[in-house]
Motif scaffolding. Structure first.
Motif, PDB file in Angstrom:
ATOM      1  N   VAL A 470       0.859  -1.183   0.000  1.00 58.16           N
ATOM      2  CA  VAL A 470       0.000   0.000   0.000  1.00 58.16           C
ATOM      3  C   VAL A 470       0.893   1.230   0.000  1.00 58.16           C
ATOM      4  CG1 VAL A 470      -1.927  -1.112   1.187  1.00 58.16           C
ATOM      5  CG2 VAL A 470      -0.146   0.024   2.525  1.00 58.16           C
ATOM      6  N   LEU A 471       0.356   2.335  -0.481  1.00 54.79           N
ATOM      7  CA  LEU A 471       1.139   3.563  -0.525  1.00 54.79           C
ATOM      8  C   LEU A 471       1.326   4.117   0.881  1.00 54.79           C
ATOM      9  CD1 LEU A 471      -0.376   5.408  -3.614  1.00 54.79           C
ATOM     10  CD2 LEU A 471       1.876   4.344  -3.418  1.00 54.79           C
ATOM     11  N   PRO A 472       2.535   4.419   1.296  1.00 58.81           N
ATOM     12  CA  PRO A 472       2.754   4.959   2.647  1.00 58.81           C
ATOM     13  C   PRO A 472       2.334   6.409   2.779  1.00 58.81           C
ATOM     14  CG  PRO A 472       4.823   4.869   1.456  1.00 58.81           C
ATOM     15  CD  PRO A 472       3.801   4.223   0.562  1.00 58.81           C
ATOM     16  N   GLY A 473       2.130   7.101   1.639  1.00 54.11           N
ATOM     17  CA  GLY A 473       1.798   8.512   1.709  1.00 54.11           C
ATOM     18  C   GLY A 473       3.018   9.332   2.087  1.00 54.11           C
ATOM     19  N   GLY A 474       2.786  10.610   2.375  1.00 50.90           N
ATOM     20  CA  GLY A 474       3.875  11.484   2.764  1.00 50.90           C
ATOM     21  C   GLY A 474       4.049  11.536   4.268  1.00 50.90           C
ATOM     22  N   VAL A 475       4.679  12.609   4.706  1.00 51.49           N
ATOM     23  CA  VAL A 475       4.922  12.799   6.139  1.00 51.49           C
ATOM     24  C   VAL A 475       3.606  12.853   6.903  1.00 51.49           C
ATOM     25  CG1 VAL A 475       5.934  14.357   7.843  1.00 51.49           C
ATOM     26  CG2 VAL A 475       7.086  13.979   5.662  1.00 51.49           C
ATOM     27  N   ARG A 476       2.588  13.430   6.272  1.00 55.38           N
ATOM     28  CA  ARG A 476       1.300  13.595   6.954  1.00 55.38           C
ATOM     29  C   ARG A 476       0.708  12.254   7.379  1.00 55.38           C
ATOM     30  NH1 ARG A 476      -2.223  17.058   9.625  1.00 55.38           N
ATOM     31  NH2 ARG A 476      -4.379  16.547   9.119  1.00 55.38           N
ATOM     32  N   ARG A 477       0.661  11.279   6.470  1.00 54.77           N
ATOM     33  CA  ARG A 477       0.060   9.989   6.824  1.00 54.77           C
ATOM     34  C   ARG A 477       0.883   9.279   7.888  1.00 54.77           C
ATOM     35  NH1 ARG A 477      -2.046   5.785   2.331  1.00 54.77           N
ATOM     36  NH2 ARG A 477      -3.722   7.339   2.255  1.00 54.77           N
ATOM     37  N   TRP A 478       2.195   9.391   7.803  1.00 62.44           N
ATOM     38  CA  TRP A 478       3.028   8.767   8.845  1.00 62.44           C
ATOM     39  C   TRP A 478       2.743   9.404  10.207  1.00 62.44           C
ATOM     40  CZ3 TRP A 478       7.524  11.595  10.809  1.00 62.44           C
ATOM     41  CH2 TRP A 478       8.158  10.923  11.847  1.00 62.44           C
ATOM     42  N   GLN A 479       2.602  10.742  10.243  1.00 60.04           N
ATOM     43  CA  GLN A 479       2.308  11.401  11.506  1.00 60.04           C
ATOM     44  C   GLN A 479       0.949  10.960  12.059  1.00 60.04           C
ATOM     45  OE1 GLN A 479       2.773  15.564  10.352  1.00 60.04           O
ATOM     46  NE2 GLN A 479       4.645  15.684  11.552  1.00 60.04           N
ATOM     47  N   VAL A 480      -0.032  10.803  11.188  1.00 54.52           N
ATOM     48  CA  VAL A 480      -1.354  10.360  11.640  1.00 54.52           C
ATOM     49  C   VAL A 480      -1.279   8.929  12.165  1.00 54.52           C
ATOM     50  CG1 VAL A 480      -3.747   9.968  10.958  1.00 54.52           C
ATOM     51  CG2 VAL A 480      -2.513  11.926  10.043  1.00 54.52           C
ATOM     52  N   ALA A 481      -0.531   8.055  11.470  1.00 56.23           N
ATOM     53  CA  ALA A 481      -0.403   6.669  11.924  1.00 56.23           C
ATOM     54  C   ALA A 481       0.308   6.602  13.269  1.00 56.23           C
ATOM     55  CB  ALA A 481       0.359   5.858  10.877  1.00 56.23           C
ATOM     56  N   ARG A 482       1.331   7.417  13.451  1.00 50.70           N
ATOM     57  CA  ARG A 482       2.044   7.434  14.734  1.00 50.70           C
ATOM     58  C   ARG A 482       1.128   7.966  15.855  1.00 50.70           C
ATOM     59  NH1 ARG A 482       7.394  11.051  15.660  1.00 50.70           N
ATOM     60  NH2 ARG A 482       6.035  12.466  14.513  1.00 50.70           N
ATOM     61  N   ALA A 483       0.342   9.015  15.531  1.00 49.53           N
ATOM     62  CA  ALA A 483      -0.589   9.543  16.522  1.00 49.53           C
ATOM     63  C   ALA A 483      -1.649   8.502  16.884  1.00 49.53           C
ATOM     64  CB  ALA A 483      -1.251  10.813  15.994  1.00 49.53           C
ATOM     65  N   HIS A 484      -2.124   7.756  15.893  1.00 47.41           N
ATOM     66  CA  HIS A 484      -3.105   6.697  16.156  1.00 47.41           C
ATOM     67  C   HIS A 484      -2.529   5.649  17.105  1.00 47.41           C
ATOM     68  CE1 HIS A 484      -5.396   3.026  15.563  1.00 47.41           C
ATOM     69  NE2 HIS A 484      -4.339   2.467  15.013  1.00 47.41           N
ATOM     70  N   LEU A 485      -1.294   5.244  16.867  1.00 48.06           N
ATOM     71  CA  LEU A 485      -0.684   4.231  17.718  1.00 48.06           C
ATOM     72  C   LEU A 485      -0.463   4.771  19.130  1.00 48.06           C
ATOM     73  CD1 LEU A 485       0.256   1.338  17.579  1.00 48.06           C
ATOM     74  CD2 LEU A 485       2.528   2.134  16.892  1.00 48.06           C
ATOM     75  N   TYR A 486      -0.125   6.058  19.231  1.00 49.21           N
ATOM     76  CA  TYR A 486       0.058   6.670  20.553  1.00 49.21           C
ATOM     77  C   TYR A 486      -1.258   6.671  21.328  1.00 49.21           C
ATOM     78  CZ  TYR A 486       0.468  10.300  24.090  1.00 49.21           C
ATOM     79  OH  TYR A 486       0.431  10.981  25.279  1.00 49.21           O
ATOM     80  N   VAL A 487      -2.338   7.081  20.681  1.00 50.85           N
ATOM     81  CA  VAL A 487      -3.644   7.108  21.350  1.00 50.85           C
ATOM     82  C   VAL A 487      -4.083   5.699  21.709  1.00 50.85           C
ATOM     83  CG1 VAL A 487      -6.092   7.649  21.021  1.00 50.85           C
ATOM     84  CG2 VAL A 487      -4.345   9.260  20.261  1.00 50.85           C
ATOM     85  N   LEU A 488      -3.838   4.749  20.827  1.00 51.60           N
ATOM     86  CA  LEU A 488      -4.253   3.370  21.067  1.00 51.60           C
ATOM     87  C   LEU A 488      -3.561   2.787  22.294  1.00 51.60           C
ATOM     88  CD1 LEU A 488      -5.918   0.992  19.803  1.00 51.60           C
ATOM     89  CD2 LEU A 488      -3.774   0.294  18.689  1.00 51.60           C
ATOM     90  N   LEU A 489      -2.269   3.068  22.455  1.00 54.85           N
ATOM     91  CA  LEU A 489      -1.505   2.480  23.561  1.00 54.85           C
ATOM     92  C   LEU A 489      -1.679   3.243  24.864  1.00 54.85           C
ATOM     93  CD1 LEU A 489       1.857   1.570  21.776  1.00 54.85           C
ATOM     94  CD2 LEU A 489      -0.096   0.091  22.232  1.00 54.85           C
ATOM     95  N   SER A 490      -1.654   4.567  24.798  1.00 55.29           N
ATOM     96  CA  SER A 490      -1.644   5.370  26.032  1.00 55.29           C
ATOM     97  C   SER A 490      -3.030   5.740  26.518  1.00 55.29           C
ATOM     98  CB  SER A 490      -0.832   6.647  25.807  1.00 55.29           C
ATOM     99  OG  SER A 490      -1.520   7.522  24.923  1.00 55.29           O
TER     100      SER A 490
END
Length: 787
Positions: A470-490
């Motif tokens: 799948v396309l990883p997208g730019g910096v924006r999608r990576w930041q959203v994915a990292r934020a999602h993982l942060y919210v999911l864990l914390s």
């Protein structure tokens, strides 16, 4: 000198009128436009000056006039009504604040007394009466029937104070045409009663001081925005009561007539913001009288305010009266605190909860009109203070030390307005009891303290996307994915993330959208990354845990989103049959030929072959081109490089390389090397003269225009017939003469018509034969001496 309460645009217009200058010239002289750090001049420039001034504009005004910048700042809307204005995050005046809009009402007598100068208080919706002349303001120009300052004054016109600068009511083809009606001659006069004047005086006092200190506000002292919002609500209720034929005994004698109310004619319901001064004055007078006693407000609002009305913008005293009008007897917070529970240790309960309640629960329980993240945090805090005496602030501090208690208050005020939200109150109490009685697999108190700064590096995100195609997208999608993982864990708010200060950090809505549309394979990979991260932190817990809604007797009415489908990283690979591609390549076919057969790029076939571990051949297929043949085609026959490349079946780069190897000089690139520019027109035949004329771009057009010029006495007449300017035609005649080897015409002089030179007569004769001139044109040419 600016007058008291005069807006800046009125002062600039009066200054321009005094000097006989346009508004744009005066603005440029004052330093309001045309300088560095100042917005460019435009159609709405004067409207912008009267709203707010840039720092550089203030400095320029101080330099050009010698007066203090604070004096000019006070002439702007944002300073005059600073207490009544709510700004958007972009810095604009919010459309929902009670001071929005430009009513542009006026007092004709005041305009006449001041020489046509306006007042700031007229330009707000809460301005409806002139206290000096004891009359209501006039809404529209007597000439065009529109608010007289509907648009900003045109920068290219000299102002006429006291006259309307709108476009005329009748259509006009003149762009500079204006209405020009004398506003001081308006015959409309409606007297303002003492109660109406007192209401106007009170509103202006509240706008100036920033607080309300009358009636029900004597102890509360709410802000200006809250007071004006209260008056808007009460004004609409009062006007609706009059339209419905109901009148209360506390209403003033002169305020029982419903004839000024016109905003209900279209829908049957009066508008919140009426457009006429008479209706505004009537509504505000009733609102002012109602605010003197709480029972009046309850009587006025009963049956005229919806249970769904959001009370966030109203003052606390009015909210209590709205609750009484709706029949409420107890606040939701008090209801939850009174719940009897077995275990009342809020810290233990907070450790079992994320700081923002689980998205599945928030989507089902939170009011739809609130921000999901704020609502989720408030719901989690509400679960904490069930059965305790904790305040909103104390409860949310157990979950998030940086959260504000007013966020919980804001959400709790929204509960209990209808049956579904009343059920939410019961659900919150039940989940508190469930958490007290049930051990949970996650300790959120420990999760909140973990350092998440190194979670999901960008290289790891790219590898996840690459392995799932799948396309990883730019910096924006990576930041959203990292934020999602942060919210999911914390379970924390996004603002608590250690990388929340990075540029482009996403909002909560972006994380929610990513979660809803994420492919299952990517979601599973992120869960695996989260599990590895927790393992490295010494935490042996599942990545996430969400209790079923059924444990509190609430059905899941939120439709589960479909599995997301992100674009494939290399979708063209699916179009290539790897078995056929390997067989074709082994049989001697090239990568380009295989790519053409499959309708994909050559690189796609190369990647497929590489994935099948096929060693590809290097180098290019050689092409043999005879240098003499190439010279004949390019120099003698004047073919272009694209034509030769197409004939041979190679690229233009190959032809360029062979030209360089053969030592053949190439023509310059561009339009001068096209076929139309380097080849002689076939009609030139073997004529040496025409072969020099009928070559190059627009050669045929020049020849045809020369024949037309030869039929006229002046070149001006010929240019008029052709439809071009004289300069263009003269340049073309000069060019054709240069190509022919000398001047072809002698320009007309005083008393002498245009004539042809001997060379011109020869050129005309040969062109006439080549172009087949016949009929009337032929007779004219023969009459002028053409054989």
């Amino acid at each position: 000198m600016p007058l008291p309460d005069e807006p800046l645009d009125s002062w600039v217009e009066f200054m321009a009128h005094s000097y006989g200058a346009t508004v744009g010239e005066m603005a440029r002289a004052l330093g309001l436009v045309g300088g560095k750090g100042i917005p460019a001049a435009g159609a709405q420039s004067s409207r912008a000056w009267s709203t707010a001034l840039e720092p550089q504009q203030l400095r320029n005004l101080e330099l050009t006039t010698g007066r203090s910048g604070d004096e000019y700042r006070a002439m702007t809307r944002t300073t005059f009504a600073a207490n009544a204005i709510r700004l958007t995050p972009q810095g604009r005046i919010s459309a929902s604040c009670p001071a929005t809009g430009v009513a542009a009402r006026y007092c004709p007598e005041c305009l006449a007394d001041s020489g046509g100068r306006w007042r700031l208080s007229w330009q707000f919706p809460f301005g409806f009466a002139c206290l000096r002349h004891k009359r209501l303001l006039v809404d529209a120009c007597p000439g065009c029937g529109q608010p007289p300052r509907l648009i900003g004054h045109p920068l290219t016109l000299v102002p006429e104070p006291g006259r309307c600068h709108n476009r005329p009511a009748t259509e006009s083809t003149v762009l500079r045409a204006r209405c020009g009606a004398d506003l001081t001659s308006s015959e409309e006069f409606v007297a303002a009663h003492s109660e109406t004047r007192e209401a106007q005086r009170l509103i202006l006092r509240v706008v100036a001081t920033g607080i309300g200190e009358f009636g029900i506000y004597a102890d509360g002292r709410p802000s200006t925005i809250q007071v004006l919002s209260d008056m808007l609500l009460l004004s609409r209720a009062g006007r609706q009561a009059l339209v419905d034929g109901e009148r209360f005994e506390w209403m003033p004698e002169g305020q029982a007539d419903a004839s000024p109310i016109t905003s209900h004619r279209r829908t049957g319901k009066v508008e919140l913001r009426p457009s006429t001064a008479r209706e505004v004055a009537l509504g505000n007078t009733i609102a002012f009288e109602a605010l003197q006693a709480g029972e009046r407000i309850t009587d006025l609002l009963r049956g005229r305010v919806s249970i769904h009305t959001a009370l966030d913008h109203y003052s606390p005293p009015l909210r209590d009266h709205v609750s009484r009008a709706l029949g409420r007897t107890r606040r939701p917070t008090a209801t939850l605190q009174a719940v009897k529970v077995w275990v009342t240790n809020p810290e233990v309960r907070a450790a079992k909860l994320p700081a923002v309640l689980w998205p599945e629960w928030t989507a089902r329980l939170a009011p739809r009109r609130l921000d999901a993240e704020i609502a989720g945090g408030a719901l989690a805090a509400a679960v904490v203070f069930v059965g305790t005496r904790l305040t909103h602030g104390s409860a949310i501090k157990l979950l998030d030390q940086e959260a504000k208690g007013r966020q919980v208050s804001h959400v709790m005020r929204s509960f209990g307005r209808n049956a579904p939200e009343a059920d939410t109150i019961r659900a919150i109490a039940r989940i508190a009891a469930f958490l007290d009685e049930t051990p949970t697999p996650i300790d959120f108190a420990r999760r909140r303290a973990i350092d998440y700064s190194g979670i999901l590096p960008r290289d790891e995100w790219r590898e996840i996307c690459r392995s799932r195609n799948v396309l990883p997208g730019g910096v924006r999608r990576w930041q959203v994915a990292r934020a999602h993982l942060y919210v999911l864990l914390s379970g924390n708010r996004l603002a608590r993330a250690p990388f929340a200060d990075e540029p482009g950090f996403p909002p909560f809505a972006a994380v929610r959208d990513l979660r809803a549309g994420m492919p299952a394979a990517v979601a599973a990979a992120l869960d695996a990354v989260g599990a590895d991260f927790l393992r490295l932190q010494g935490v042996d817990e599942p990545v996430s845990w969400v209790p079923e809604l059924g444990v509190v007797g609430v059905s899941d009415e939120v439709a589960s989103p479909n599995e997301g489908r992100w674009p494939q990283a290399r979708p063209a690979r699916a179009a290539v049959n790897s078995v056929r591609a390997v067989a074709a390549y082994s049989a001697g076919r090239s990568v380009s030929e295989i790519a053409f057969d499959h309708g994909v790029a050559r690189q796609t076939v190369g990647r497929v072959l590489a994935a099948e571990e096929v060693e590809t051949r290097r180098g290019r297929r050689s092409t043999v081109i005879d240098p003499e043949w190439l010279r004949e085609r390019y120099i003698v026959e004047r073919h272009t490089i694209p034509e030769i490349a197409a004939e041979v079946g190679v690229t233009m780069t190959t032809i360029n390389r062979h030209l360089e190897a053969a030592g053949i000089p190439r023509r310059a690139r561009g339009s001068a090397s096209r076929a139309t520019a380097i080849r002689v027109d076939p009609r030139a035949g073997d004529s040496p003269l025409l072969r020099t004329i009928l070559v190059g771009q627009d050669a045929t057009q020049r020849a045809e225009r020369f024949l037309i010029v030869a039929r006229h006495d002046t070149m001006t007449a010929a240019a008029r017939e052709i439809g071009v300017t004289l300069s263009i035609l003269a340049n073309q005649m000069k060019r054709i003469g240069s190509d022919a080897g000398g001047a072809l015409i002698t320009r007309a002089q005083r008393g002498q018509p245009l004539t042809l030179t001997e060379l011109g007569v020869e050129v005309r004769r040969e062109l006439a034969e080549a172009f087949g001139v016949s009929g009337a044109e032929g007779r004219e040419l023969l009459a002028e001496g053409c054989p």
